[in-house]
Design a protein around this motif. Structure first.
Motif, PDB file in Angstrom:
ATOM      1  N   ARG A  84       0.845  -1.208   0.000  1.00 46.55           N
ATOM      2  CA  ARG A  84       0.000   0.000   0.000  1.00 46.55           C
ATOM      3  C   ARG A  84       0.874   1.249   0.000  1.00 46.55           C
ATOM      4  NH1 ARG A  84      -1.348   2.961   4.148  1.00 46.55           N
ATOM      5  NH2 ARG A  84      -1.162   1.363   5.752  1.00 46.55           N
ATOM      6  N   GLN A  85       1.906   1.232   0.872  1.00 49.52           N
ATOM      7  CA  GLN A  85       2.763   2.428   0.946  1.00 49.52           C
ATOM      8  C   GLN A  85       3.464   2.695  -0.392  1.00 49.52           C
ATOM      9  OE1 GLN A  85       4.886   1.226   4.429  1.00 49.52           O
ATOM     10  NE2 GLN A  85       3.501   2.330   5.818  1.00 49.52           N
ATOM     11  N   LYS A  86       3.839   1.600  -1.103  1.00 53.01           N
ATOM     12  CA  LYS A  86       4.547   1.773  -2.381  1.00 53.01           C
ATOM     13  C   LYS A  86       3.692   2.467  -3.434  1.00 53.01           C
ATOM     14  CE  LYS A  86       8.045  -1.807  -2.264  1.00 53.01           C
ATOM     15  NZ  LYS A  86       8.493  -3.112  -2.708  1.00 53.01           N
ATOM     16  N   VAL A  87       2.369   2.293  -3.353  1.00 55.31           N
ATOM     17  CA  VAL A  87       1.520   2.928  -4.377  1.00 55.31           C
ATOM     18  C   VAL A  87       0.915   4.246  -3.888  1.00 55.31           C
ATOM     19  CG1 VAL A  87       0.932   0.822  -5.639  1.00 55.31           C
ATOM     20  CG2 VAL A  87      -0.517   1.538  -3.728  1.00 55.31           C
ATOM     21  N   THR A  88       1.369   4.712  -2.705  1.00 57.63           N
ATOM     22  CA  THR A  88       0.782   5.918  -2.132  1.00 57.63           C
ATOM     23  C   THR A  88       1.821   7.035  -2.060  1.00 57.63           C
ATOM     24  OG1 THR A  88      -0.547   4.436  -0.763  1.00 57.63           O
ATOM     25  CG2 THR A  88      -0.648   6.747  -0.196  1.00 57.63           C
ATOM     26  N   SER A  89       2.042   7.711  -3.177  1.00 61.47           N
ATOM     27  CA  SER A  89       2.988   8.829  -3.102  1.00 61.47           C
ATOM     28  C   SER A  89       2.282  10.046  -2.508  1.00 61.47           C
ATOM     29  CB  SER A  89       3.588   9.134  -4.480  1.00 61.47           C
ATOM     30  OG  SER A  89       2.576   9.103  -5.448  1.00 61.47           O
ATOM     31  N   LYS A  90       3.048  10.751  -1.696  1.00 61.28           N
ATOM     32  CA  LYS A  90       2.480  11.889  -0.956  1.00 61.28           C
ATOM     33  C   LYS A  90       1.910  12.940  -1.923  1.00 61.28           C
ATOM     34  CE  LYS A  90       3.357  14.044   3.395  1.00 61.28           C
ATOM     35  NZ  LYS A  90       4.252  14.825   4.161  1.00 61.28           N
ATOM     36  N   GLY A  91       0.698  13.350  -1.654  1.00 63.13           N
ATOM     37  CA  GLY A  91       0.075  14.362  -2.510  1.00 63.13           C
ATOM     38  C   GLY A  91      -0.593  13.793  -3.745  1.00 63.13           C
ATOM     39  N   GLY A  92      -0.477  12.484  -3.958  1.00 64.75           N
ATOM     40  CA  GLY A  92      -1.064  11.870  -5.149  1.00 64.75           C
ATOM     41  C   GLY A  92      -2.522  11.459  -4.943  1.00 64.75           C
ATOM     42  N   THR A  93      -3.055  10.756  -5.947  1.00 63.47           N
ATOM     43  CA  THR A  93      -4.488  10.402  -5.927  1.00 63.47           C
ATOM     44  C   THR A  93      -4.800   9.351  -4.857  1.00 63.47           C
ATOM     45  OG1 THR A  93      -4.044   8.734  -7.634  1.00 63.47           O
ATOM     46  CG2 THR A  93      -4.792  10.893  -8.386  1.00 63.47           C
ATOM     47  N   THR A  94      -3.946   8.311  -4.767  1.00 65.10           N
ATOM     48  CA  THR A  94      -4.182   7.246  -3.778  1.00 65.10           C
ATOM     49  C   THR A  94      -4.107   7.839  -2.372  1.00 65.10           C
ATOM     50  OG1 THR A  94      -3.034   5.812  -5.330  1.00 65.10           O
ATOM     51  CG2 THR A  94      -3.491   4.889  -3.173  1.00 65.10           C
ATOM     52  N   HIS A  95      -3.129   8.744  -2.190  1.00 62.28           N
ATOM     53  CA  HIS A  95      -2.969   9.411  -0.897  1.00 62.28           C
ATOM     54  C   HIS A  95      -4.246  10.162  -0.528  1.00 62.28           C
ATOM     55  CE1 HIS A  95      -0.653  12.449   1.765  1.00 62.28           C
ATOM     56  NE2 HIS A  95      -0.778  11.304   2.407  1.00 62.28           N
ATOM     57  N   ALA A  96      -4.835  10.831  -1.506  1.00 63.50           N
ATOM     58  CA  ALA A  96      -6.070  11.593  -1.237  1.00 63.50           C
ATOM     59  C   ALA A  96      -7.172  10.646  -0.768  1.00 63.50           C
ATOM     60  CB  ALA A  96      -6.506  12.335  -2.500  1.00 63.50           C
ATOM     61  N   ALA A  97      -7.289   9.483  -1.420  1.00 63.56           N
ATOM     62  CA  ALA A  97      -8.340   8.520  -1.042  1.00 63.56           C
ATOM     63  C   ALA A  97      -8.079   7.961   0.351  1.00 63.56           C
ATOM     64  CB  ALA A  97      -8.387   7.391  -2.073  1.00 63.56           C
ATOM     65  N   LEU A  98      -6.819   7.607   0.629  1.00 64.75           N
ATOM     66  CA  LEU A  98      -6.517   6.991   1.923  1.00 64.75           C
ATOM     67  C   LEU A  98      -6.676   7.992   3.065  1.00 64.75           C
ATOM     68  CD1 LEU A  98      -3.581   4.681   0.844  1.00 64.75           C
ATOM     69  CD2 LEU A  98      -5.853   3.988   1.564  1.00 64.75           C
ATOM     70  N   LEU A  99      -6.308   9.256   2.820  1.00 61.31           N
ATOM     71  CA  LEU A  99      -6.516  10.291   3.851  1.00 61.31           C
ATOM     72  C   LEU A  99      -8.001  10.419   4.168  1.00 61.31           C
ATOM     73  CD1 LEU A  99      -4.157  13.311   2.987  1.00 61.31           C
ATOM     74  CD2 LEU A  99      -4.039  11.774   4.964  1.00 61.31           C
ATOM     75  N   SER A 100      -8.828  10.377   3.121  1.00 61.33           N
ATOM     76  CA  SER A 100     -10.277  10.481   3.305  1.00 61.33           C
ATOM     77  C   SER A 100     -10.783   9.291   4.130  1.00 61.33           C
ATOM     78  CB  SER A 100     -10.956  10.552   1.932  1.00 61.33           C
ATOM     79  OG  SER A 100     -12.339  10.408   2.054  1.00 61.33           O
ATOM     80  N   MET A 101     -10.277   8.071   3.820  1.00 56.88           N
ATOM     81  CA  MET A 101     -10.702   6.878   4.568  1.00 56.88           C
ATOM     82  C   MET A 101     -10.268   6.976   6.030  1.00 56.88           C
ATOM     83  SD  MET A 101     -10.331   3.528   2.212  1.00 56.88           S
ATOM     84  CE  MET A 101      -9.970   3.695   0.495  1.00 56.88           C
ATOM     85  N   GLU A 102      -9.045   7.469   6.246  1.00 59.73           N
ATOM     86  CA  GLU A 102      -8.562   7.590   7.624  1.00 59.73           C
ATOM     87  C   GLU A 102      -9.388   8.588   8.405  1.00 59.73           C
ATOM     88  OE1 GLU A 102      -4.276   8.098   7.872  1.00 59.73           O
ATOM     89  OE2 GLU A 102      -4.074   6.124   6.924  1.00 59.73           O
ATOM     90  N   ALA A 103      -9.744   9.699   7.755  1.00 59.60           N
ATOM     91  CA  ALA A 103     -10.554  10.716   8.438  1.00 59.60           C
ATOM     92  C   ALA A 103     -11.900  10.125   8.858  1.00 59.60           C
ATOM     93  CB  ALA A 103     -10.759  11.920   7.521  1.00 59.60           C
TER      94      ALA A 103
END
Ligand SMILES: NC(=O)c1ccc[n+]([C@@H]2O[C@H](COP(=O)([O-])OP(=O)(O)OC[C@H]3O[C@@H](n4cnc5c(N)ncnc54)[C@H](OP(=O)(O)O)[C@@H]3O)[C@@H](O)[C@H]2O)c1
Length: 287
Positions: free
Chosen positions: A238-257
């Motif tokens: 998961r971390q490998k496909v989650t570059s900071k500021g990218g699209t996956t990061h945006a989705a995961l931040l939303s899920m965490e919130a």
């Protein structure tokens, strides 16, 4: 140059002994279908199934003998697979016990403790298994627990029956079967739920339902294959496909919130508690 070639005699797998299925519904059909695909003879099986429609299907589609109630046809069976709903188990066990005294019993019913099964059937030779519905396509995941009286050869026999449905995992403690029920037994429904959510999101973003479904299912299939093959943990993947500021990061931040992971874990715990509840509801002898 002379090359010596030794032809070893081809080893045929030992045929399975006669097997009875009590209950001929979805899971029984999945296991039977898997075994027939592996060229196990249809004459190996006897099924007890009260529904006339289900019996007709077993007889016409799988060429398997199906009986409306237990009888002397079961006496030749060395293994009995219990594929009835938990609420039907005690009644079915009491009606069947006298025909299956010497058999090895394999229960796939959710929640029913092996102590109850051993008591109803008057034998200690009981193995419990918790399969899941991808067994229908040979991609099942099954957790198993054997009572202490089960010999190694009997475990092997059970493995040979259930390997037809997919992957197996033997457990040392019976209580963990409730966790298996919550994780992999009920798990396919969680995956379908997430696929539904991805499809709905895709449609809301303008994709056709068919295209969204193809993308969602293909993504689950590919991610599961990658997680299964990779040396990296799911977290690392998961971390490998989650570059900071990218699209996956945006989705995961939303899920965490929204604490999606915590809510999901809570749902799995609810399933585990329900499995334990089934034991309390249907696992005790009603006299
Ligand atoms: N489906 C799953 O995802 C899943 C996963 C893991 C484990 N399991 C376990 O597998 C077991 C079977 O589930 P299933 O989905 O295959 O259920 P199912 O399709 O309802 O099959 C159960 C069958 O047993 C028959 N039956 C009822 N009373 C009987 C009796 N006294 N003797 C013989 N047969 C009887 C039922 O007939 P009628 O319809 O006429 O009552 C039905 O055809 C359950 O205990 C479940 O906990 C299921």
């Amino acid at each position: 140059m002379n090359i010596a070639v030794t032809f070893l005699p081809r080893r045929e797998p030992t045929p399975l002994p006669p097997i009875a299925f009590i209950g001929g519904g979805n899971m029984a059909t999945a296991i039977l279908g898997g075994l027939l695909k592996q060229d196990v003879a249809a004459a190996t099986f006897e099924v007890v199934e009260p529904s006339a429609d289900a019996r007709l299907r077993l007889q016409s589609e799988l060429r398997i003998a199906a009986h409306p109630e237990p009888g002397s046809a079961l006496e030749r069976c060395e293994v009995v697979v219990w594929a009835v709903k938990p609420q039907s188990f005690e009644e079915a066990a009491r009606a069947t016990a006298s025909f299956t005294r010497d058999a090895l019993h394999l229960s796939i019913a959710a929640g029913i403790p092996s102590d109850s099964i051993a008591g109803w059937l008057g034998t200690d030779r009981v193995v419990r298994a918790m399969p899941n519905t991808p067994a229908l396509v040979g991609e099942g995941m099954t957790g198993l627990f054997a009572r202490s009286s089960i010999a190694d050869g009997e475990r092997e026999l059970v493995s040979r029956v259930l390997e037809a449905t997919g992957e197996l995992l033997w457990l040392d403690t019976e209580e963990l079967l409730d966790a298996v029920t919550a994780l992999s037994g009920s798990g396919p429904a969680y995956v379908f739920y997430f696929i539904e959510a991805m499809v709905e999101a895709g449609v809301a973003m303008g994709l056709s339902a068919d295209d969204a479904q193809q993308l969602a299912i293909g993504t689950f299939r590919g991610a599961a294959a990658l997680a299964g093959d990779s040396k990296d943990s799911p977290q690392e993947l998961r971390q490998k496909v989650t570059s900071k500021g990218g699209t996956t990061h945006a989705a995961l931040l939303s899920m965490e919130a929204d604490a999606v992971k915590q809510h999901f874990m809570k749902a799995i715990e609810a399933a585990r508690q329900r499995a334990a509840g089934l034991a309390a509801e249907y696992g005790q002898a009603r006299g």
